[in-house]
Scaffold this motif. Structure first.
Motif, PDB file in Angstrom:
ATOM      1  N   MET A   1       0.846  -1.163   0.000  1.00 26.37           N
ATOM      2  CA  MET A   1       0.000   0.000   0.000  1.00 26.37           C
ATOM      3  C   MET A   1       0.898   1.234   0.000  1.00 26.37           C
ATOM      4  SD  MET A   1      -2.859   0.934   2.764  1.00 26.37           S
ATOM      5  CE  MET A   1      -4.366   1.004   1.897  1.00 26.37           C
ATOM      6  N   PRO A   2       0.611   2.218  -0.862  1.00 30.96           N
ATOM      7  CA  PRO A   2       1.468   3.407  -0.927  1.00 30.96           C
ATOM      8  C   PRO A   2       1.255   4.303   0.295  1.00 30.96           C
ATOM      9  CG  PRO A   2      -0.351   3.603  -2.469  1.00 30.96           C
ATOM     10  CD  PRO A   2      -0.418   2.219  -1.896  1.00 30.96           C
ATOM     11  N   LYS A   3       2.328   4.981   0.655  1.00 29.17           N
ATOM     12  CA  LYS A   3       2.282   5.880   1.803  1.00 29.17           C
ATOM     13  C   LYS A   3       1.600   7.179   1.399  1.00 29.17           C
ATOM     14  CE  LYS A   3       5.256   8.056   5.192  1.00 29.17           C
ATOM     15  NZ  LYS A   3       6.612   8.320   5.610  1.00 29.17           N
ATOM     16  N   SER A   4       0.719   7.681   2.296  1.00 32.94           N
ATOM     17  CA  SER A   4       0.003   8.911   1.971  1.00 32.94           C
ATOM     18  C   SER A   4       0.943  10.109   2.098  1.00 32.94           C
ATOM     19  CB  SER A   4      -1.194   9.101   2.895  1.00 32.94           C
ATOM     20  OG  SER A   4      -0.751   9.232   4.218  1.00 32.94           O
ATOM     21  N   GLN A   5       0.613  11.127   1.356  1.00 37.11           N
ATOM     22  CA  GLN A   5       1.451  12.315   1.376  1.00 37.11           C
ATOM     23  C   GLN A   5       1.079  13.188   2.579  1.00 37.11           C
ATOM     24  OE1 GLN A   5       0.953  14.270  -2.327  1.00 37.11           O
ATOM     25  NE2 GLN A   5       2.075  12.730  -3.482  1.00 37.11           N
ATOM     26  N   VAL A   6       2.081  13.782   3.152  1.00 36.00           N
ATOM     27  CA  VAL A   6       1.882  14.656   4.294  1.00 36.00           C
ATOM     28  C   VAL A   6       1.758  16.083   3.783  1.00 36.00           C
ATOM     29  CG1 VAL A   6       2.878  15.496   6.448  1.00 36.00           C
ATOM     30  CG2 VAL A   6       3.210  13.122   5.763  1.00 36.00           C
TER      31      VAL A   6
END
Length: 87
Positions: free
Chosen positions: A1-6
């Motif tokens: 799962m891709p990491k969400s952008q901060v």
């Protein structure tokens, strides 16, 4: 799962014409007499009530009857009002 952008949020700063201005007078420390007077009023009020009850309502002023309670509690309330102004 891709990491969400901060997302970097900007810190809100109110406009300068709305912002309250703290004056130098409001930042001064309290005078020394204020806490001394407040503590003296607390001790006086408690002492007045203790004397009133221990002498079976004969002292400090017998003719005042229950107004002696008003004097004792009034002194303590006055000290609380003074302590609310203490910095």
């Amino acid at each position: 799962m891709p990491k969400s952008q901060v997302r970097n949020k900007k810190v809100y700063t109110p406009p300068s014409d709305v912002r309250p201005v703290a004056t130098a007078a409001s930042k001064k420390p309290s005078p020394i007499w204020l806490p001394v007077t407040a503590v003296a009023l607390i001790v006086f009020g408690i002492g007045w009530l203790v004397v009133y009850y221990l002498t079976e309502k004969a002292y400090p002023v017998a003719s005042w009857q229950y107004w002696n309670l008003a004097v004792g509690f009034g002194a303590m309330i006055a000290s609380l009002m003074l302590l609310s102004r203490w910095r």
